[in-house]
Design a protein around this motif. Structure first.
Motif, PDB file in Angstrom:
ATOM      1  N   ARG A  63       0.843  -1.198   0.000  1.00  0.00           N
ATOM      2  CA  ARG A  63       0.000   0.000   0.000  1.00  0.00           C
ATOM      3  C   ARG A  63       0.877   1.247   0.000  1.00  0.00           C
ATOM      4  NH1 ARG A  63      -2.276  -1.262   5.967  1.00  0.00           N
ATOM      5  NH2 ARG A  63      -0.378  -0.839   7.147  1.00  0.00           N
ATOM      6  N   GLU A  64       0.423   2.253  -0.712  1.00  0.00           N
ATOM      7  CA  GLU A  64       1.208   3.469  -0.892  1.00  0.00           C
ATOM      8  C   GLU A  64       1.131   4.389   0.318  1.00  0.00           C
ATOM      9  OE1 GLU A  64      -0.004   5.351  -4.474  1.00  0.00           O
ATOM     10  OE2 GLU A  64       0.661   3.698  -5.774  1.00  0.00           O
ATOM     11  N   GLN A  65      -0.002   4.420   1.007  1.00  0.00           N
ATOM     12  CA  GLN A  65      -0.167   5.327   2.130  1.00  0.00           C
ATOM     13  C   GLN A  65      -0.136   4.570   3.439  1.00  0.00           C
ATOM     14  OE1 GLN A  65      -3.627   7.789   1.940  1.00  0.00           O
ATOM     15  NE2 GLN A  65      -3.155   8.918   3.801  1.00  0.00           N
ATOM     16  N   ASP A  66       0.841   4.882   4.285  1.00  0.00           N
ATOM     17  CA  ASP A  66       0.955   4.229   5.578  1.00  0.00           C
ATOM     18  C   ASP A  66       0.008   4.870   6.580  1.00  0.00           C
ATOM     19  OD1 ASP A  66       3.141   2.295   5.202  1.00  0.00           O
ATOM     20  OD2 ASP A  66       4.340   4.075   4.796  1.00  0.00           O
ATOM     21  N   LYS A  67      -0.431   4.062   7.533  1.00  0.00           N
ATOM     22  CA  LYS A  67      -1.187   4.613   8.643  1.00  0.00           C
ATOM     23  C   LYS A  67      -0.221   5.311   9.601  1.00  0.00           C
ATOM     24  CE  LYS A  67      -4.980   1.265   8.555  1.00  0.00           C
ATOM     25  NZ  LYS A  67      -5.746   0.249   9.310  1.00  0.00           N
ATOM     26  N   VAL A  68      -0.625   6.476  10.082  1.00  0.00           N
ATOM     27  CA  VAL A  68       0.220   7.248  10.990  1.00  0.00           C
ATOM     28  C   VAL A  68      -0.474   7.339  12.350  1.00  0.00           C
ATOM     29  CG1 VAL A  68       1.485   9.391  11.365  1.00  0.00           C
ATOM     30  CG2 VAL A  68       1.028   8.610   9.022  1.00  0.00           C
ATOM     31  N   ILE A  69       0.204   6.857  13.389  1.00  0.00           N
ATOM     32  CA  ILE A  69      -0.320   6.873  14.745  1.00  0.00           C
ATOM     33  C   ILE A  69       0.351   8.018  15.499  1.00  0.00           C
ATOM     34  CG2 ILE A  69      -0.802   5.486  16.790  1.00  0.00           C
ATOM     35  CD1 ILE A  69      -1.798   4.263  14.114  1.00  0.00           C
ATOM     36  N   TYR A  70      -0.448   8.966  15.979  1.00  0.00           N
ATOM     37  CA  TYR A  70       0.092  10.118  16.709  1.00  0.00           C
ATOM     38  C   TYR A  70      -0.139   9.948  18.211  1.00  0.00           C
ATOM     39  CZ  TYR A  70       1.014  13.047  12.596  1.00  0.00           C
ATOM     40  OH  TYR A  70       1.520  13.563  11.430  1.00  0.00           O
ATOM     41  N   PHE A  71       0.899  10.252  19.011  1.00  0.00           N
ATOM     42  CA  PHE A  71       0.802  10.268  20.462  1.00  0.00           C
ATOM     43  C   PHE A  71       0.809  11.725  20.932  1.00  0.00           C
ATOM     44  CE2 PHE A  71       1.930   5.915  19.963  1.00  0.00           C
ATOM     45  CZ  PHE A  71       1.579   5.253  21.134  1.00  0.00           C
ATOM     46  N   LEU A  72      -0.205  12.099  21.709  1.00  0.00           N
ATOM     47  CA  LEU A  72      -0.292  13.459  22.218  1.00  0.00           C
ATOM     48  C   LEU A  72       0.791  13.710  23.258  1.00  0.00           C
ATOM     49  CD1 LEU A  72      -2.115  16.040  22.044  1.00  0.00           C
ATOM     50  CD2 LEU A  72      -3.252  15.183  24.105  1.00  0.00           C
ATOM     51  N   THR A  73       1.384  14.902  23.246  1.00  0.00           N
ATOM     52  CA  THR A  73       2.397  15.287  24.231  1.00  0.00           C
ATOM     53  C   THR A  73       2.033  16.647  24.825  1.00  0.00           C
ATOM     54  OG1 THR A  73       3.810  16.429  22.611  1.00  0.00           O
ATOM     55  CG2 THR A  73       4.185  14.068  22.935  1.00  0.00           C
ATOM     56  N   GLY A  74       2.748  17.024  25.882  1.00  0.00           N
ATOM     57  CA  GLY A  74       2.564  18.339  26.478  1.00  0.00           C
ATOM     58  C   GLY A  74       1.854  18.339  27.813  1.00  0.00           C
TER      59      GLY A  74
END
Length: 218
Positions: A63-74
């Motif tokens: 697949r051309e588009q990877d899934k991106v997992i974001y972790f919240l910071t701050g």
């Protein structure tokens, strides 16, 4: 043979892991009859070969588009680089093995959640989120975005009230283990032990082992 016959974009090779220990180690193969599906820099390991697993592996590595997992910071959240038992380094490495990307995001500074975000993870914030951050998360969810929120007891006050808008109620309490079984494994009253799961529920149907939930809320 069928896949190879149907497409000129696929080729395969049979390797004896005992005769080729270097290849076995390079691909992380630990059992016989494993299959490694590889395309460019992406790789997927299958330990149970069937049509479904093979097809899914091919999709993941092509697949051309990877899934991106974001972790919240701050807000004092768990760190994705922390290798201690309290850190999320092992979880992040497991996500990467599924060929997904992992990034951190400080919403207070960025302002909005990027379109590339597949899942936003809020891992144990120690302070309240800013109203502007909650607004951004609301827009993300209302637009079809997915969020995993994990809260410690006595923490994340305004996030608890925010989640109630989506029919999720997190108790301002702590689950206590009353039996002595948990203590046999080094736990205690604050480490509840679950042994039986609903075999008909999508999430828990394959849970066949005992699981500990330290410092959990209802």
């Amino acid at each position: 043979d069928e896949y190879d016959y149907r497409s000129g974009n696929l080729s395969y090779e049979l390797i004896d892991p005992d005769e080729e220990p270097g290849i076995r180690k390079r691909y992380g193969v630990t059992s016989y009859n494993s299959v490694v599906v590889e395309a460019s820099a992406k790789r997927e390991l299958i330990t149970e070969l069937n049509e479904t697993n093979l097809t899914n592996a091919i999709i993941k590595v092509t697949r051309e588009q990877d899934k991106v997992i974001y972790f919240l910071t701050g807000h004092g959240e768990r760190k994705i680089s922390d290798t201690t038992p309290q850190g999320y380094n092992d979880a992040v490495e497991a996500i990467k093995k599924e060929n997904h990307l992992v990034r951190e995001i400080n919403l207070a500074m960025r302002g909005t959640i990027p379109d590339s975000c597949t899942v936003l993870i809020i891992a144990s914030p120690q302070t309240d989120l800013f109203p502007t951050e909650l607004d951004s998360i609301k827009d993300f969810i209302d637009d079809g975005g997915k969020v995993i929120a994990m809260l410690d007891p006595d923490r994340g006050g305004n996030l608890r009230s925010f989640l109630e808008n989506y029919k999720v109620t997190v108790g301002n309490d702590m689950v206590i283990e009353r039996s002595a079984i948990s203590q046999l494994f080094g736990g205690g009253p604050a480490v509840p032990l679950v042994q039986n799961y609903d075999s008909n529920h999508t999430i828990t149907k394959e849970f066949g082992v005992m699981t500990f939930y330290p410092y959990a809320s209802s």
